[in-house]
Each structure stands twice: as C-alpha cells, then as structure tokens.
Write a protein that holds these residues in place. Structure first.
Motif, PDB file in Angstrom:
ATOM      1  N   ARG A  86       0.837  -1.202   0.000  1.00 24.69           N
ATOM      2  CA  ARG A  86       0.000   0.000   0.000  1.00 24.69           C
ATOM      3  C   ARG A  86       0.872   1.253   0.000  1.00 24.69           C
ATOM      4  O   ARG A  86       1.842   1.352   0.751  1.00 24.69           O
ATOM      5  CB  ARG A  86      -0.903   0.028   1.235  1.00 24.69           C
ATOM      6  N   ALA A  87       0.498   2.229  -0.846  1.00 23.90           N
ATOM      7  CA  ALA A  87       1.133   3.544  -0.862  1.00 23.90           C
ATOM      8  C   ALA A  87       0.040   4.595  -0.929  1.00 23.90           C
ATOM      9  O   ALA A  87      -0.982   4.406  -1.606  1.00 23.90           O
ATOM     10  CB  ALA A  87       2.079   3.680  -2.061  1.00 23.90           C
ATOM     11  N   ASP A  88       0.240   5.689  -0.222  1.00 22.86           N
ATOM     12  CA  ASP A  88      -0.752   6.759  -0.177  1.00 22.86           C
ATOM     13  C   ASP A  88      -0.272   7.995  -0.923  1.00 22.86           C
ATOM     14  O   ASP A  88       0.940   8.255  -1.019  1.00 22.86           O
ATOM     15  CB  ASP A  88      -1.050   7.159   1.274  1.00 22.86           C
ATOM     16  N   LEU A  89      -1.217   8.764  -1.435  1.00 28.00           N
ATOM     17  CA  LEU A  89      -0.938  10.092  -1.965  1.00 28.00           C
ATOM     18  C   LEU A  89      -1.391  11.099  -0.924  1.00 28.00           C
ATOM     19  O   LEU A  89      -2.537  11.046  -0.452  1.00 28.00           O
ATOM     20  CB  LEU A  89      -1.671  10.329  -3.291  1.00 28.00           C
ATOM     21  N   VAL A  90      -0.489  12.013  -0.561  1.00 26.42           N
ATOM     22  CA  VAL A  90      -0.726  12.943   0.544  1.00 26.42           C
ATOM     23  C   VAL A  90      -0.613  14.376   0.037  1.00 26.42           C
ATOM     24  O   VAL A  90       0.336  14.724  -0.671  1.00 26.42           O
ATOM     25  CB  VAL A  90       0.295  12.701   1.677  1.00 26.42           C
ATOM     26  N   ALA A  91      -1.576  15.210   0.425  1.00 23.49           N
ATOM     27  CA  ALA A  91      -1.568  16.620   0.009  1.00 23.49           C
ATOM     28  C   ALA A  91      -0.410  17.355   0.671  1.00 23.49           C
ATOM     29  O   ALA A  91      -0.180  17.217   1.871  1.00 23.49           O
ATOM     30  CB  ALA A  91      -2.893  17.281   0.381  1.00 23.49           C
ATOM     31  N   THR A  92       0.312  18.137  -0.126  1.00 16.38           N
ATOM     32  CA  THR A  92       1.431  18.908   0.419  1.00 16.38           C
ATOM     33  C   THR A  92       0.998  20.289   0.894  1.00 16.38           C
ATOM     34  O   THR A  92       1.763  20.996   1.539  1.00 16.38           O
ATOM     35  CB  THR A  92       2.526  19.087  -0.649  1.00 16.38           C
ATOM     36  N   ASP A  93      -0.227  20.686   0.578  1.00 22.00           N
ATOM     37  CA  ASP A  93      -0.720  22.021   0.932  1.00 22.00           C
ATOM     38  C   ASP A  93      -2.234  21.956   0.982  1.00 22.00           C
ATOM     39  O   ASP A  93      -2.842  20.928   0.652  1.00 22.00           O
ATOM     40  CB  ASP A  93      -0.253  23.031  -0.131  1.00 22.00           C
ATOM     41  N   ASN A  94      -2.861  23.045   1.389  1.00 23.59           N
ATOM     42  CA  ASN A  94      -4.311  23.140   1.285  1.00 23.59           C
ATOM     43  C   ASN A  94      -4.667  23.385  -0.185  1.00 23.59           C
ATOM     44  O   ASN A  94      -3.955  24.097  -0.891  1.00 23.59           O
ATOM     45  CB  ASN A  94      -4.845  24.296   2.122  1.00 23.59           C
ATOM     46  N   GLY A  95      -5.753  22.805  -0.636  1.00 25.00           N
ATOM     47  CA  GLY A  95      -6.127  23.019  -2.021  1.00 25.00           C
ATOM     48  C   GLY A  95      -7.373  22.244  -2.403  1.00 25.00           C
ATOM     49  O   GLY A  95      -8.085  21.708  -1.546  1.00 25.00           O
ATOM     50  N   LEU A  96      -7.637  22.191  -3.707  1.00 27.67           N
ATOM     51  CA  LEU A  96      -8.796  21.480  -4.240  1.00 27.67           C
ATOM     52  C   LEU A  96      -8.306  20.228  -4.952  1.00 27.67           C
ATOM     53  O   LEU A  96      -7.402  20.288  -5.789  1.00 27.67           O
ATOM     54  CB  LEU A  96      -9.574  22.374  -5.209  1.00 27.67           C
ATOM     55  N   LEU A  97      -8.898  19.103  -4.624  1.00 31.73           N
ATOM     56  CA  LEU A  97      -8.503  17.833  -5.214  1.00 31.73           C
ATOM     57  C   LEU A  97      -9.144  17.674  -6.591  1.00 31.73           C
ATOM     58  O   LEU A  97     -10.367  17.719  -6.725  1.00 31.73           O
ATOM     59  CB  LEU A  97      -8.926  16.675  -4.303  1.00 31.73           C
ATOM     60  N   VAL A  98      -8.313  17.494  -7.602  1.00 35.25           N
ATOM     61  CA  VAL A  98      -8.794  17.348  -8.974  1.00 35.25           C
ATOM     62  C   VAL A  98      -8.404  15.951  -9.459  1.00 35.25           C
ATOM     63  O   VAL A  98      -7.245  15.556  -9.357  1.00 35.25           O
ATOM     64  CB  VAL A  98      -8.188  18.424  -9.898  1.00 35.25           C
ATOM     65  N   ILE A  99      -9.387  15.219  -9.979  1.00 39.56           N
ATOM     66  CA  ILE A  99      -9.165  13.823 -10.366  1.00 39.56           C
ATOM     67  C   ILE A  99      -9.650  13.593 -11.790  1.00 39.56           C
ATOM     68  O   ILE A  99     -10.763  13.982 -12.147  1.00 39.56           O
ATOM     69  CB  ILE A  99      -9.907  12.868  -9.407  1.00 39.56           C
ATOM     70  N   ASP A 100      -8.809  12.945 -12.577  1.00 38.92           N
ATOM     71  CA  ASP A 100      -9.208  12.482 -13.901  1.00 38.92           C
ATOM     72  C   ASP A 100      -9.871  11.123 -13.701  1.00 38.92           C
ATOM     73  O   ASP A 100      -9.203  10.092 -13.584  1.00 38.92           O
ATOM     74  CB  ASP A 100      -7.970  12.374 -14.799  1.00 38.92           C
ATOM     75  N   ARG A 101     -11.192  11.127 -13.654  1.00 39.25           N
ATOM     76  CA  ARG A 101     -11.919   9.894 -13.334  1.00 39.25           C
ATOM     77  C   ARG A 101     -11.628   8.792 -14.344  1.00 39.25           C
ATOM     78  O   ARG A 101     -11.476   7.621 -13.982  1.00 39.25           O
ATOM     79  CB  ARG A 101     -13.423  10.166 -13.305  1.00 39.25           C
ATOM     80  N   ALA A 102     -11.603   9.157 -15.619  1.00 38.66           N
ATOM     81  CA  ALA A 102     -11.376   8.150 -16.663  1.00 38.66           C
ATOM     82  C   ALA A 102     -10.004   7.495 -16.496  1.00 38.66           C
ATOM     83  O   ALA A 102      -9.852   6.279 -16.702  1.00 38.66           O
ATOM     84  CB  ALA A 102     -11.503   8.789 -18.042  1.00 38.66           C
ATOM     85  N   ALA A 103      -9.006   8.291 -16.112  1.00 41.18           N
ATOM     86  CA  ALA A 103      -7.660   7.744 -15.927  1.00 41.18           C
ATOM     87  C   ALA A 103      -7.614   6.780 -14.747  1.00 41.18           C
ATOM     88  O   ALA A 103      -6.974   5.713 -14.818  1.00 41.18           O
ATOM     89  CB  ALA A 103      -6.654   8.872 -15.731  1.00 41.18           C
ATOM     90  N   ILE A 104      -8.280   7.136 -13.659  1.00 40.59           N
ATOM     91  CA  ILE A 104      -8.311   6.235 -12.493  1.00 40.59           C
ATOM     92  C   ILE A 104      -9.071   4.963 -12.838  1.00 40.59           C
ATOM     93  O   ILE A 104      -8.680   3.858 -12.431  1.00 40.59           O
ATOM     94  CB  ILE A 104      -8.930   6.942 -11.274  1.00 40.59           C
ATOM     95  N   ASP A 105     -10.129   5.083 -13.613  1.00 38.07           N
ATOM     96  CA  ASP A 105     -10.842   3.883 -14.068  1.00 38.07           C
ATOM     97  C   ASP A 105      -9.909   2.981 -14.876  1.00 38.07           C
ATOM     98  O   ASP A 105      -9.927   1.753 -14.707  1.00 38.07           O
ATOM     99  CB  ASP A 105     -12.047   4.267 -14.932  1.00 38.07           C
ATOM    100  N   ARG A 106      -9.083   3.570 -15.735  1.00 38.59           N
ATOM    101  CA  ARG A 106      -8.171   2.768 -16.545  1.00 38.59           C
ATOM    102  C   ARG A 106      -7.196   1.983 -15.671  1.00 38.59           C
ATOM    103  O   ARG A 106      -6.881   0.827 -15.965  1.00 38.59           O
ATOM    104  CB  ARG A 106      -7.398   3.644 -17.532  1.00 38.59           C
TER     105      ARG A 106
END
Length: 314
Positions: A86-106
């Motif tokens: 398991r590896a996590d992605l961690v925010a380095t600052d405050n911000g808005l999370l933007v996700i390419d849904r199609a890419a994650i589906d792939r």
C-alpha cells in the motif's frame, strides 16, 4: 507467482501467506522467509508452509504500489513509502482535489490485483491529508501490467485568494437580520477557500440599482443574492446583468440544494447569482462553484451540467 503449500526445503525467499505463531516467535504475513524462519518452522514440526514465491518476471507488491502511486500523482501530492503493498498520496498544501476519473478507471481496469481508491473529486483538502490510496492485492504481479499507467491523474490545485463583492437586493418585506446573516455566512464560506469579502452593497430589487452595483465593482468576483429567487433567465437579476453588457452563461444547475444558481460574466469578472440556499452555511451548489473559481479551474455551462452525478448533496 507460485502460491500454495511449499516444502520447507524450497521455501527460502518465499513470502509467508498467513501469520504463523510459533512457540518462540511470530512470523507475520508477508514476511520473507530466511533460514532462521525456516528452521523455526522445522522445529515446530512443520514440513510445509503456505507461501508465495515471486517469479523472475514479477515485481514485489511494494515496488508495484510505489510505481502506480508515482505515476498517477500530479502536482501538490507526495507519495508515501509503500508497506504491505500500500502507498498513499498525501496533500502537500491546502487546495482542491482534482481527479481524472477516466484515468483512475483505466488503472483499476488493468487487473484486479491493482486498486486505487480516492476521495471524491473537487473537494477541498488540507495539507497532510491522504487523498488516495493504492493497494496491490497479491504479494507480487507481472511487471508488464504497469507498462501503460496514466500519469498525473490526481493533482492538488492551490486556492487563489479572490476579492469578492456581495450584492444583496431588498424589498419592503426584507428583514435586515436576514441580510446580516447572509453576509456573515458568505464571509465564512469565502474564508474557508482563502478568499475574502471586500465589500457589500444593499440595493433595491430593480434592474437599475443592480446594474449600478455591477459596473462600479472593482473585484475578482461578484455574488448576487436577491430579495426573491431568480425564477427565469428574464428575471430582474439576469436582466440587470445583460443591461450592462454582461453575459448569462448558465441558469440552473443539476445540484440540490442549489438548483436556481445563475452563472454570468461582466467582462472578465465572474458573477454568481446565488440561490436562496446560499444564505445557509450548509453545503449547497454555491460551494461547488466557488471551489472551482478559487482553484482557477474552468467553469462554464458544460462544467455545471456535469455536476449532476453526485449533485444530490447531503
């Protein structure tokens, strides 16, 4: 990957499939069996052990998790050290999370051995918050499965401070306490996004009065809330915007609460005709719009039209 009961004579370097409790030690699931571990198993009377043997063309679960995480991580995200696949992605600052849904589906379609789980897209996150986790299900997988990973599928957009003007219209029936509360709620809403309310205008619910407030504004954003809700593109607030050369981009959004939101522009200044629910601090359509504006993300009629999935807010 070979998986099953392996003779101890052939188990050197194998990954233990399940935790084994012995008289003098505990061998944990996933542990690489060395000679000491195998000797302990022999002493306990075992001749076999349930384990997995990684093949030459496979990669270890931790390496696989790290490679997936590194590939899909975009700006504003750190990749944690991988453990137990398991590896996590961690925010380095405050911000808005933007996700390419199609890419994650792939990624999730590549093989059942590879999983990526994320927070919902377009939500504010704080520095240090885990926004996605990558888990490799088996102890190893074919290295070729990772040849076509998409890149930068998840990113953190920094929030840019916006200077906003609040224009509230009033009628004879309007209570000043309602206007005061609306200003307070709006200030808090903007502050949460690193923006600020730099001015407020209260005027009559008439085209001329609203138009004057718009043309004299020197801000990054105009928020309009009427004494009565906008019920049509030809209603008072949209008519006032158009009277000074503004453009109505979208009236109505597939988000509830927040259906009666209006999106417009006066020159380069975005204008949001706020629905009545924006007087409440509860999550509603105005929050989805303000988040994108603060993050500098595109916001037009098509973007709003796509907000329907997930648009029934709690």
């Amino acid at each position: 990957m070979k998986f099953g009961d392996i003779e101890l004579d052939a188990a050197l370097g194998a990954r233990l499939a399940h935790t084994v409790r012995l008289a003098d030690r505990v061998l944990k699931k996933g542990a690489v069996l060395d000679r000491d571990a195998i000797d302990s198993l022999r002493i306990s009377g075992r001749t076999q052990v349930a384990a997995a043997m990684i093949e030459p063309d496979e990669i270890d679960e931790n390496e696989a998790a790290s490679r997936v995480a590194t590939a899909i991580a975009g700006p504003g995200l750190d990749v944690s050290a991988a453990t137990t696949g398991r590896a996590d992605l961690v925010a380095t600052d405050n911000g808005l999370l933007v996700i390419d849904r199609a890419a994650i589906d792939r990624v999730n379609f590549i093989d059942e051995a590879i999983t990526v789980a994320t927070l919902p897209p377009d939500v504010p996150v704080a520095a240090g918050e885990v926004v996605a986790t990558i888990k490799i299900i088996p102890f190893a997988l074919q290295s070729t499965l990772l040849d076509q990973l998409p890149t930068g599928a998840i990113e953190l957009r920094k929030l840019h401070p916006l200077r906003a003007l609040l224009v509230q219209t009033e009628s004879n029936a309007t209570k000043q306490s309602v206007l005061d509360k609306t200003r307070e709620v709006t200030e808090l809403r903007l502050k949460a996004l690193g923006s600020s309310l730099v001015g407020e205008t209260r005027c009559t619910h008439e085209i001329k009065s609203i138009a004057e407030a718009i043309v004299t504004a020197d801000v990054d954003l105009i928020l309009l809330v009427g004494a009565s809700a906008i019920v049509d593109r030809r209603d008072v607030i949209p008519a006032a915007i158009e009277s000074v050369g503004g453009v109505i981009e979208r009236y109505g959004m597939p988000v509830d609460p927040g259906n009666l939101l209006l999106l417009a522009r006066y020159g380069t200044i975005p204008i949001v005709g706020m629905p009545g629910c924006a007087r409440s601090p509860a999550l509603n359509g105005i929050d989805l719009v303000l988040r994108r504006l603060a993050a500098g993300l595109p916001l037009d009629r098509m973007v709003i039209a796509r907000m329907g999935v997930g648009g029934l807010l709690p």
